[in-house]
Design a protein around this motif. Structure first.
Motif, PDB file in Angstrom:
ATOM      1  N   ALA A 121      41.654  32.021  22.665  1.00  0.00           N
ATOM      2  CA  ALA A 121      40.346  32.788  22.369  1.00  0.00           C
ATOM      3  C   ALA A 121      40.337  33.896  21.294  1.00  0.00           C
ATOM      4  O   ALA A 121      39.377  34.023  20.445  1.00  0.00           O
ATOM      5  N   GLN A 122      41.500  34.493  21.316  1.00  0.00           N
ATOM      6  CA  GLN A 122      41.793  35.619  20.287  1.00  0.00           C
ATOM      7  C   GLN A 122      41.973  35.004  18.769  1.00  0.00           C
ATOM      8  O   GLN A 122      41.334  35.532  17.908  1.00  0.00           O
ATOM      9  N   VAL A 123      42.621  33.894  18.857  1.00  0.00           N
ATOM     10  CA  VAL A 123      42.791  33.147  17.716  1.00  0.00           C
ATOM     11  C   VAL A 123      41.557  32.590  17.223  1.00  0.00           C
ATOM     12  O   VAL A 123      41.221  32.972  15.944  1.00  0.00           O
ATOM     13  N   THR A 124      40.715  32.272  18.038  1.00  0.00           N
ATOM     14  CA  THR A 124      39.485  31.564  17.728  1.00  0.00           C
ATOM     15  C   THR A 124      38.566  32.627  17.096  1.00  0.00           C
ATOM     16  O   THR A 124      37.972  32.650  15.770  1.00  0.00           O
ATOM     17  N   ASP A 125      38.391  33.715  17.619  1.00  0.00           N
ATOM     18  CA  ASP A 125      37.856  34.981  17.115  1.00  0.00           C
ATOM     19  C   ASP A 125      38.344  35.365  15.763  1.00  0.00           C
ATOM     20  O   ASP A 125      37.323  35.646  14.899  1.00  0.00           O
ATOM     21  N   PHE A 126      39.711  35.549  15.447  1.00  0.00           N
ATOM     22  CA  PHE A 126      40.128  35.760  14.268  1.00  0.00           C
ATOM     23  C   PHE A 126      39.732  34.705  13.167  1.00  0.00           C
ATOM     24  O   PHE A 126      39.122  35.360  12.087  1.00  0.00           O
ATOM     25  N   LEU A 127      39.677  33.598  13.485  1.00  0.00           N
ATOM     26  CA  LEU A 127      39.609  32.499  12.659  1.00  0.00           C
ATOM     27  C   LEU A 127      38.037  32.477  12.181  1.00  0.00           C
ATOM     28  O   LEU A 127      37.466  32.052  11.026  1.00  0.00           O
ATOM     29  N   ILE A 173      49.247  37.464  13.612  1.00  0.00           N
ATOM     30  CA  ILE A 173      50.388  37.322  14.303  1.00  0.00           C
ATOM     31  C   ILE A 173      50.266  37.263  15.713  1.00  0.00           C
ATOM     32  O   ILE A 173      49.722  38.425  16.335  1.00  0.00           O
ATOM     33  N   VAL A 174      50.503  36.189  16.503  1.00  0.00           N
ATOM     34  CA  VAL A 174      50.483  36.299  17.837  1.00  0.00           C
ATOM     35  C   VAL A 174      51.983  36.589  18.131  1.00  0.00           C
ATOM     36  O   VAL A 174      52.885  35.456  18.255  1.00  0.00           O
ATOM     37  N   SER A 175      52.148  37.660  18.874  1.00  0.00           N
ATOM     38  CA  SER A 175      53.564  38.026  19.165  1.00  0.00           C
ATOM     39  C   SER A 175      53.799  38.191  20.572  1.00  0.00           C
ATOM     40  O   SER A 175      53.336  38.925  21.445  1.00  0.00           O
ATOM     41  N   THR A 176      54.732  37.340  20.808  1.00  0.00           N
ATOM     42  CA  THR A 176      54.864  37.043  22.250  1.00  0.00           C
ATOM     43  C   THR A 176      56.543  37.723  22.700  1.00  0.00           C
ATOM     44  O   THR A 176      56.857  37.819  23.844  1.00  0.00           O
ATOM     45  N   ARG A 177      57.149  38.246  21.622  1.00  0.00           N
ATOM     46  CA  ARG A 177      58.457  38.609  21.928  1.00  0.00           C
ATOM     47  C   ARG A 177      58.772  40.108  21.518  1.00  0.00           C
ATOM     48  O   ARG A 177      59.566  40.725  22.071  1.00  0.00           O
ATOM     49  N   THR A 178      57.841  40.823  20.785  1.00  0.00           N
ATOM     50  CA  THR A 178      57.691  42.046  20.307  1.00  0.00           C
ATOM     51  C   THR A 178      56.393  42.601  20.333  1.00  0.00           C
ATOM     52  O   THR A 178      55.339  41.999  20.462  1.00  0.00           O
ATOM     53  N   LEU A 230      48.119  32.149  10.291  1.00  0.00           N
ATOM     54  CA  LEU A 230      48.576  32.156  11.706  1.00  0.00           C
ATOM     55  C   LEU A 230      50.205  32.028  11.801  1.00  0.00           C
ATOM     56  O   LEU A 230      50.800  31.147  11.554  1.00  0.00           O
ATOM     57  N   SER A 231      50.805  33.121  12.539  1.00  0.00           N
ATOM     58  CA  SER A 231      52.338  32.847  12.943  1.00  0.00           C
ATOM     59  C   SER A 231      52.190  33.180  14.743  1.00  0.00           C
ATOM     60  O   SER A 231      51.421  34.104  15.144  1.00  0.00           O
ATOM     61  N   VAL A 232      52.832  32.146  15.084  1.00  0.00           N
ATOM     62  CA  VAL A 232      52.926  32.385  16.710  1.00  0.00           C
ATOM     63  C   VAL A 232      54.415  32.434  16.961  1.00  0.00           C
ATOM     64  O   VAL A 232      55.327  31.666  16.647  1.00  0.00           O
ATOM     65  N   ASP A 233      54.897  33.858  17.330  1.00  0.00           N
ATOM     66  CA  ASP A 233      56.282  34.102  17.486  1.00  0.00           C
ATOM     67  C   ASP A 233      56.231  34.614  18.753  1.00  0.00           C
ATOM     68  O   ASP A 233      56.139  35.785  19.017  1.00  0.00           O
TER      69      ASP A 233
END
Length: 192
Positions: A105-111, A47-52, A120-123
């Protein structure tokens, strides 16, 4: 590899590499769509969290009974806001929501570091556009979709349909394989 979807009015399955745009009102109840997306047919999710903050994301997962052992969280808010941070194996941080290169970069590392069925969720993309700009958010989203395709993963990207003009919404729609629209009453329409 195919992934099951538990989204009302959407196909039962989608192939790996599928990106889904979740269009929703600003106060729309997206949590159930998000958490059902994680619960179904998933080995690991990010979860890529940009709101919380990460803590708020963990509370949401707990509330909706999502298996947190499969979750990684990228918190983009806590560093910039000066909140305390507890780095763990599954909670990661970037400096701010406009650190688009850091997010990619973080999403790349995760995958690259997980196997199996990955989600993946981008919120939310709306917040990326607010902190960076629409063009930056668009480019980052395109890069993330390319990563999903490369790693046979699937993703759900939140975008508020009340904040952006029709041209911007259409521009983002065209990036995605499927669009799920949530209305104020909780009704769901899907176009794949």
């Amino acid at each position: 590899m195919d992934y099951q979807l538990a989204i009302e009015n959407a196909p039962d399955t989608v192939p790996g590499g599928t990106g889904i745009l979740l269009l929703h009102p600003s106060i729309g109840e997206t949590d159930r769509i998000d958490t059902d997306f994680f619960k179904t047919d998933t080995d690991h999710f990010l979860i890529v969290s940009t709101r919380t903050t990460a803590r708020e994301v963990e509370q949401k997962l707990e509330h909706y009974d999502v298996d947190e052992s499969r979750a990684d969280i990228l918190d983009t808010l806590s560093v910039e806001r000066g909140y305390s941070r507890w780095r763990t194996d599954n909670v990661h941080y970037v400096s701010a929501p406009d650190d688009l290169d850091g997010i990619v970069a973080q999403v790349t590392d995760f995958l690259e570091s997980h196997e199996g069925k990955l989600r993946l969720s981008v919120d939310s993309v709306t917040e990326l556009a607010y902190y960076a700009d629409v063009d930056g958010a668009y480019d980052a989203t395109r890069k993330l979709l390319d990563l999903l395709d490369k790693h046979d993963a699937v993703g759900l990207f939140h975008l508020s349909n009340e904040v952006h003009d029709a041209e911007t919404i259409q521009r983002f729609r065209e990036l995605f394989d499927g669009v799920v629209e949530l209305d104020l009453d909780g009704g769901v329409e899907a176009d794949f």
